[in-house]
Write a protein that holds these residues in place. Structure first.
Motif, PDB file in Angstrom:
ATOM      1  N   UNK A  73     -46.816 -16.092 -22.972  1.00  0.00           N
ATOM      2  CA  UNK A  73     -45.778 -15.622 -22.025  1.00  0.00           C
ATOM      3  C   UNK A  73     -46.236 -14.133 -21.403  1.00  0.00           C
ATOM      4  N   UNK A  74     -47.032 -13.432 -22.093  1.00  0.00           N
ATOM      5  CA  UNK A  74     -47.535 -12.236 -21.448  1.00  0.00           C
ATOM      6  C   UNK A  74     -48.474 -12.520 -20.217  1.00  0.00           C
ATOM      7  N   UNK A  75     -49.213 -13.631 -20.287  1.00  0.00           N
ATOM      8  CA  UNK A  75     -50.191 -14.130 -19.276  1.00  0.00           C
ATOM      9  C   UNK A  75     -48.990 -14.549 -18.071  1.00  0.00           C
ATOM     10  N   UNK A  76     -48.305 -15.192 -18.474  1.00  0.00           N
ATOM     11  CA  UNK A  76     -47.331 -15.924 -17.294  1.00  0.00           C
ATOM     12  C   UNK A  76     -46.508 -14.798 -16.694  1.00  0.00           C
ATOM     13  N   UNK A  80     -47.011 -14.067 -12.435  1.00  0.00           N
ATOM     14  CA  UNK A  80     -45.638 -14.079 -11.353  1.00  0.00           C
ATOM     15  C   UNK A  80     -46.004 -12.804 -10.571  1.00  0.00           C
ATOM     16  N   UNK A  81     -46.653 -11.745 -10.758  1.00  0.00           N
ATOM     17  CA  UNK A  81     -46.900 -10.468  -9.759  1.00  0.00           C
ATOM     18  C   UNK A  81     -47.923 -10.690  -8.911  1.00  0.00           C
ATOM     19  N   UNK A 152     -52.196 -20.411 -10.435  1.00  0.00           N
ATOM     20  CA  UNK A 152     -52.202 -19.659 -11.684  1.00  0.00           C
ATOM     21  C   UNK A 152     -53.344 -19.933 -12.801  1.00  0.00           C
ATOM     22  N   UNK A 153     -52.733 -20.011 -14.100  1.00  0.00           N
ATOM     23  CA  UNK A 153     -53.804 -20.585 -15.181  1.00  0.00           C
ATOM     24  C   UNK A 153     -53.442 -21.743 -15.636  1.00  0.00           C
ATOM     25  N   UNK A 154     -54.310 -22.525 -16.224  1.00  0.00           N
ATOM     26  CA  UNK A 154     -54.233 -23.908 -16.762  1.00  0.00           C
ATOM     27  C   UNK A 154     -54.727 -23.728 -18.347  1.00  0.00           C
ATOM     28  N   UNK A 155     -53.956 -24.409 -19.278  1.00  0.00           N
ATOM     29  CA  UNK A 155     -54.628 -24.415 -20.532  1.00  0.00           C
ATOM     30  C   UNK A 155     -54.241 -25.590 -21.239  1.00  0.00           C
ATOM     31  N   UNK A 156     -55.208 -26.293 -21.974  1.00  0.00           N
ATOM     32  CA  UNK A 156     -54.964 -27.354 -22.633  1.00  0.00           C
ATOM     33  C   UNK A 156     -54.436 -26.984 -24.192  1.00  0.00           C
ATOM     34  N   UNK A 207     -57.298  -8.623 -16.476  1.00  0.00           N
ATOM     35  CA  UNK A 207     -58.173  -8.378 -15.167  1.00  0.00           C
ATOM     36  C   UNK A 207     -59.197  -9.521 -14.993  1.00  0.00           C
ATOM     37  N   UNK A 208     -59.847  -9.965 -16.081  1.00  0.00           N
ATOM     38  CA  UNK A 208     -60.695 -11.079 -16.199  1.00  0.00           C
ATOM     39  C   UNK A 208     -60.450 -12.382 -15.351  1.00  0.00           C
ATOM     40  N   UNK A 209     -59.159 -12.857 -15.828  1.00  0.00           N
ATOM     41  CA  UNK A 209     -58.505 -13.957 -15.395  1.00  0.00           C
ATOM     42  C   UNK A 209     -58.033 -13.802 -13.831  1.00  0.00           C
ATOM     43  N   UNK A 210     -57.390 -12.514 -13.834  1.00  0.00           N
ATOM     44  CA  UNK A 210     -56.733 -12.398 -12.322  1.00  0.00           C
ATOM     45  C   UNK A 210     -57.986 -12.325 -11.315  1.00  0.00           C
ATOM     46  N   UNK A 211     -59.307 -11.819 -11.616  1.00  0.00           N
ATOM     47  CA  UNK A 211     -60.549 -11.789 -10.891  1.00  0.00           C
ATOM     48  C   UNK A 211     -60.949 -13.321 -10.492  1.00  0.00           C
ATOM     49  N   UNK A 212     -60.905 -13.908 -11.687  1.00  0.00           N
ATOM     50  CA  UNK A 212     -61.127 -15.563 -11.479  1.00  0.00           C
ATOM     51  C   UNK A 212     -60.176 -16.403 -10.680  1.00  0.00           C
ATOM     52  N   UNK A 213     -58.812 -15.808 -10.840  1.00  0.00           N
ATOM     53  CA  UNK A 213     -57.748 -16.355  -9.840  1.00  0.00           C
ATOM     54  C   UNK A 213     -58.239 -16.332  -8.563  1.00  0.00           C
TER      55      UNK A 213
END
Length: 230
Positions: A73-76, A80-81, A152-156, A207-213
């Motif tokens: 939920x925090x990542x989600x 959204x921002x 966004x982000x994908x997670x299995x 920040x890491x995942x944001x940069x990857x996006x």
């Protein structure tokens, strides 16, 4: 993750369990000669680009999905921002690219909702499952469509348990339809994913995942444009 996303995941899981299957459309390389014809005019349009979110697969029961959604939920909330204007600029950028290559092209107003178009009945190879012929009213004979399905982000997951860290995702479809017969002269899915180069779990800004996006959006846009080499 909104209610629509949850419903889509559960519907897909139900289809798999029920043994339903749909025939996959094969990649269709661009037939550049079609666009080089002096009579050709291409309209460029995009689907709605939704707010980035977390896409979860493998958590195939209601409680499993609820637990996975809560864990992310925090990542989600952060995703959204993140603005998606750079993706929305694709329509204008692709139109300009075609013009520079000598193709008569125009960016069409508004967005396309492919699911609202009438279904086609043809079983012929490489015929679009929806009828795009109504777009001929725009004075065009080809329609270039960019459908964005994930940002966004994908997670299995496997039930309640994550099987991977989240990765940035930007995916969808790019295709050109001949409006005289609804046949694809280009069909190419794009699916760009990238793990964080840093520790991914760093709320609240990740920040890491944001940069990857941002990176997968840039590389994804480049890949879409590369399909239009004439």
């Amino acid at each position: 993750m909104n209610n629509k996303s949850i419903l889509l995941v559960l519907t897909f899981a139900t289809m798999l369990l029920g043994g339903c299957a749909t025939k996959m459309q094969a990649v269709v390389p661009l037939d550049a000669n079609m666009l080089k014809n002096k009579e050709s005019k291409v309209g460029v349009i995009m689907s709605d680009v939704a707010t980035p979110e977390t896409f979860i697969t493998g958590a195939n029961c209601l409680l499993c999905y609820a637990a996975a959604a809560a864990a992310n939920s925090s990542l989600d909330s952060h995703l959204k921002t993140i603005p998606v204007d750079d993706i929305k600029n694709l329509k204008a950028e692709i139109t300009q690219l075609l013009l520079e290559k000598g193709v008569t092209a125009v960016a069409l107003e508004g967005e396309i909702d492919v699911d609202k178009l009438k279904k086609t009945k043809s079983k012929e190879l490489n015929i679009a499952p929806r009828d795009f012929s109504s777009y001929k009213a725009n004075g065009i004979n080809y329609l270039l469509v960019i459908e964005v399905t994930q940002v966004g982000a994908y997670r299995a997951y496997s039930s309640y348990v994550p099987t991977m860290d989240p990765v940035a995702t930007f995916s969808g479809l790019a295709y050109i339809v001949d409006l005289s017969n609804n046949k694809y002269i280009l069909y190419k899915p794009f699916n760009n994913r990238k793990a964080s180069d840093l520790e991914w779990d760093e709320p609240p800004t990740f920040p890491g995942l944001t940069n990857s996006l941002y990176e997968v959006i840039a590389t994804g846009k480049d890949a879409i444009k590369a399909n239009l080499a004439l």
